[in-house]
Design a protein around this motif. Structure first.
Motif, mmCIF file in Angstrom:
data_model
loop_
_atom_site.group_PDB
_atom_site.id
_atom_site.type_symbol
_atom_site.label_atom_id
_atom_site.label_comp_id
_atom_site.label_asym_id
_atom_site.label_seq_id
_atom_site.Cartn_x
_atom_site.Cartn_y
_atom_site.Cartn_z
ATOM 1 N N MET A 22 -20.386 -60.595 31.029
ATOM 2 C CA MET A 22 -19.901 -60.086 32.084
ATOM 3 C C MET A 22 -18.551 -60.091 32.147
ATOM 4 S SD MET A 22 -20.706 -61.491 36.056
ATOM 5 C CE MET A 22 -22.542 -61.123 35.945
ATOM 6 N N PRO A 23 -17.953 -59.157 32.235
ATOM 7 C CA PRO A 23 -16.408 -58.919 32.366
ATOM 8 C C PRO A 23 -15.703 -59.736 33.509
ATOM 9 C CG PRO A 23 -17.394 -56.948 33.039
ATOM 10 C CD PRO A 23 -18.318 -57.669 32.587
ATOM 11 N N ARG A 24 -14.752 -60.166 33.289
ATOM 12 C CA ARG A 24 -13.669 -60.900 34.390
ATOM 13 C C ARG A 24 -13.136 -60.083 35.481
ATOM 14 N NH1 ARG A 24 -10.694 -66.089 31.259
ATOM 15 N NH2 ARG A 24 -12.589 -67.043 30.804
ATOM 16 N N LYS A 25 -13.480 -60.387 36.820
ATOM 17 C CA LYS A 25 -12.945 -59.458 37.797
ATOM 18 C C LYS A 25 -11.498 -59.863 38.164
ATOM 19 C CE LYS A 25 -17.448 -58.263 39.730
ATOM 20 N NZ LYS A 25 -18.380 -58.167 40.747
ATOM 21 N N PHE A 26 -11.053 -61.362 38.223
ATOM 22 C CA PHE A 26 -10.072 -61.760 38.552
ATOM 23 C C PHE A 26 -9.110 -62.267 37.449
ATOM 24 C CE2 PHE A 26 -13.298 -62.100 41.761
ATOM 25 C CZ PHE A 26 -12.967 -61.340 42.601
ATOM 26 N N LYS A 27 -7.784 -62.622 38.082
ATOM 27 C CA LYS A 27 -6.804 -63.334 37.046
ATOM 28 C C LYS A 27 -6.300 -64.307 37.897
ATOM 29 C CE LYS A 27 -3.129 -60.265 37.540
ATOM 30 N NZ LYS A 27 -3.403 -59.415 38.547
ATOM 31 N N PRO A 28 -5.763 -65.524 37.367
ATOM 32 C CA PRO A 28 -5.283 -66.420 38.189
ATOM 33 C C PRO A 28 -3.947 -65.898 39.076
ATOM 34 C CG PRO A 28 -5.558 -67.379 35.906
ATOM 35 C CD PRO A 28 -5.899 -65.899 35.837
ATOM 36 N N GLY A 29 -3.905 -66.455 40.488
ATOM 37 C CA GLY A 29 -3.157 -65.763 41.291
ATOM 38 C C GLY A 29 -3.556 -64.835 42.074
ATOM 39 N N ASP A 30 -4.582 -64.240 41.952
ATOM 40 C CA ASP A 30 -5.392 -63.018 42.748
ATOM 41 C C ASP A 30 -5.696 -63.760 44.215
ATOM 42 O OD1 ASP A 30 -4.789 -61.233 40.899
ATOM 43 O OD2 ASP A 30 -6.844 -61.122 40.073
ATOM 44 N N TRP A 31 -5.450 -63.167 45.230
ATOM 45 C CA TRP A 31 -5.930 -63.699 46.557
ATOM 46 C C TRP A 31 -7.404 -63.081 46.422
ATOM 47 C CZ3 TRP A 31 -3.809 -67.219 49.155
ATOM 48 C CH2 TRP A 31 -2.248 -67.375 49.150
ATOM 49 N N VAL A 32 -8.196 -63.703 47.032
ATOM 50 C CA VAL A 32 -9.699 -63.430 47.402
ATOM 51 C C VAL A 32 -10.166 -64.020 48.535
ATOM 52 C CG1 VAL A 32 -10.230 -63.077 44.824
ATOM 53 C CG2 VAL A 32 -10.628 -65.405 45.997
ATOM 54 N N LYS A 33 -11.597 -63.398 49.141
ATOM 55 C CA LYS A 33 -12.006 -64.176 50.217
ATOM 56 C C LYS A 33 -13.577 -63.908 49.927
ATOM 57 C CE LYS A 33 -12.641 -60.223 53.682
ATOM 58 N NZ LYS A 33 -12.725 -60.050 54.955
ATOM 59 N N LEU A 34 -14.377 -64.452 50.639
ATOM 60 C CA LEU A 34 -15.804 -64.447 50.428
ATOM 61 C C LEU A 34 -16.404 -63.132 50.914
ATOM 62 C CD1 LEU A 34 -16.976 -68.093 51.336
ATOM 63 C CD2 LEU A 34 -17.092 -67.039 49.279
ATOM 64 N N LYS A 35 -17.411 -62.519 50.150
ATOM 65 C CA LYS A 35 -17.824 -61.003 50.678
ATOM 66 C C LYS A 35 -18.632 -61.436 51.805
ATOM 67 C CE LYS A 35 -18.322 -58.533 46.363
ATOM 68 N NZ LYS A 35 -19.182 -57.853 45.357
ATOM 69 N N GLY A 36 -18.772 -60.281 52.886
ATOM 70 C CA GLY A 36 -19.597 -60.555 53.959
ATOM 71 C C GLY A 36 -19.419 -61.278 54.777
ATOM 72 N N LYS A 37 -18.312 -62.211 54.937
ATOM 73 C CA LYS A 37 -17.950 -63.157 55.831
ATOM 74 C C LYS A 37 -16.735 -62.635 56.746
ATOM 75 C CE LYS A 37 -20.596 -66.592 54.236
ATOM 76 N NZ LYS A 37 -21.772 -67.304 54.916
ATOM 77 N N THR A 38 -16.914 -62.778 57.900
ATOM 78 C CA THR A 38 -15.784 -62.126 58.768
ATOM 79 C C THR A 38 -14.863 -63.322 59.077
ATOM 80 O OG1 THR A 38 -16.974 -62.924 60.769
ATOM 81 C CG2 THR A 38 -17.190 -60.576 60.281
ATOM 82 N N ILE A 39 -15.199 -64.593 58.827
ATOM 83 C CA ILE A 39 -14.121 -65.630 59.100
ATOM 84 C C ILE A 39 -14.296 -66.425 57.464
ATOM 85 C CG2 ILE A 39 -13.593 -67.852 60.253
ATOM 86 C CD1 ILE A 39 -14.811 -66.744 62.557
ATOM 87 N N SER A 40 -13.217 -66.052 56.572
ATOM 88 C CA SER A 40 -13.383 -66.844 55.228
ATOM 89 C C SER A 40 -11.779 -67.042 55.022
ATOM 90 C CB SER A 40 -13.701 -65.623 54.492
ATOM 91 O OG SER A 40 -13.571 -66.137 52.952
ATOM 92 N N PRO A 41 -11.728 -68.309 54.544
ATOM 93 C CA PRO A 41 -10.017 -68.538 54.232
ATOM 94 C C PRO A 41 -9.923 -67.679 53.155
ATOM 95 C CG PRO A 41 -11.621 -70.182 53.135
ATOM 96 C CD PRO A 41 -12.559 -69.288 54.134
ATOM 97 N N LYS A 42 -8.363 -67.288 53.268
ATOM 98 C CA LYS A 42 -7.648 -66.542 52.079
ATOM 99 C C LYS A 42 -7.532 -67.526 51.115
ATOM 100 C CE LYS A 42 -3.480 -64.034 51.591
ATOM 101 N NZ LYS A 42 -2.072 -63.708 52.211
ATOM 102 N N MET A 43 -8.192 -67.268 49.930
ATOM 103 C CA MET A 43 -8.157 -68.475 48.726
ATOM 104 C C MET A 43 -7.543 -67.684 47.622
ATOM 105 S SD MET A 43 -11.955 -69.611 48.998
ATOM 106 C CE MET A 43 -12.738 -67.975 48.750
ATOM 107 N N GLU A 44 -6.688 -68.489 46.619
ATOM 108 C CA GLU A 44 -6.203 -68.221 45.459
ATOM 109 C C GLU A 44 -7.175 -68.453 44.232
ATOM 110 O OE1 GLU A 44 -2.070 -68.829 42.993
ATOM 111 O OE2 GLU A 44 -2.448 -69.888 44.722
ATOM 112 N N ILE A 45 -7.206 -67.511 43.312
ATOM 113 C CA ILE A 45 -7.730 -67.987 42.212
ATOM 114 C C ILE A 45 -6.936 -68.922 41.297
ATOM 115 C CG2 ILE A 45 -8.816 -67.021 39.916
ATOM 116 C CD1 ILE A 45 -10.663 -66.135 42.261
ATOM 117 N N LEU A 46 -7.679 -69.921 40.845
ATOM 118 C CA LEU A 46 -6.972 -70.875 39.928
ATOM 119 C C LEU A 46 -7.133 -70.663 38.470
ATOM 120 C CD1 LEU A 46 -7.005 -74.430 41.550
ATOM 121 C CD2 LEU A 46 -5.110 -73.175 41.378
ATOM 122 N N LYS A 47 -8.591 -70.444 38.202
ATOM 123 C CA LYS A 47 -8.909 -70.352 36.679
ATOM 124 C C LYS A 47 -10.320 -70.152 36.762
ATOM 125 C CE LYS A 47 -9.794 -75.183 36.049
ATOM 126 N NZ LYS A 47 -9.470 -76.469 35.255
#
Length: 76
Positions: free
Chosen positions: A1-26
């Motif tokens: 499966m290919p990687r979708k993100f790289k370290p430093g990307d901002w993400v949130k949980l899919k389908g959640k209206t209230i989700s913390p803004k998170m950073e990908i570490l590794k």
């Protein structure tokens, strides 16, 4: 499966209206609890802060959606 993100990307949980803004570490290796198989390239460690307290958790990359903003938690 290919990687979708790289370290430093901002993400949130899919389908959640209230989700913390998170950073990908590794990307990290996770062992399947039933079959004891190591799973590579699918799980990411994320970090975010709540009231100055650092939180982190491992998520499968398919449960996350990339935000337009990137650049890390300490970006000015």
């Amino acid at each position: 499966m290919p990687r979708k993100f790289k370290p430093g990307d901002w993400v949130k949980l899919k389908g959640k209206t209230i989700s913390p803004k998170m950073e990908i570490l590794k990307y990290t290796t996770v062992r399947d609890p039933i079959f004891r198989i190591k799973k590579h390239d699918s799980y990411v460690e994320c970090v975010w802060y709540v009231n100055g307290e650092r939180k982190s958790k491992i998520y499968h990359q398919n449960k996350l959606i990339k935000l337009i903003e990137t650049g890390g938690l300490y970006r000015v």
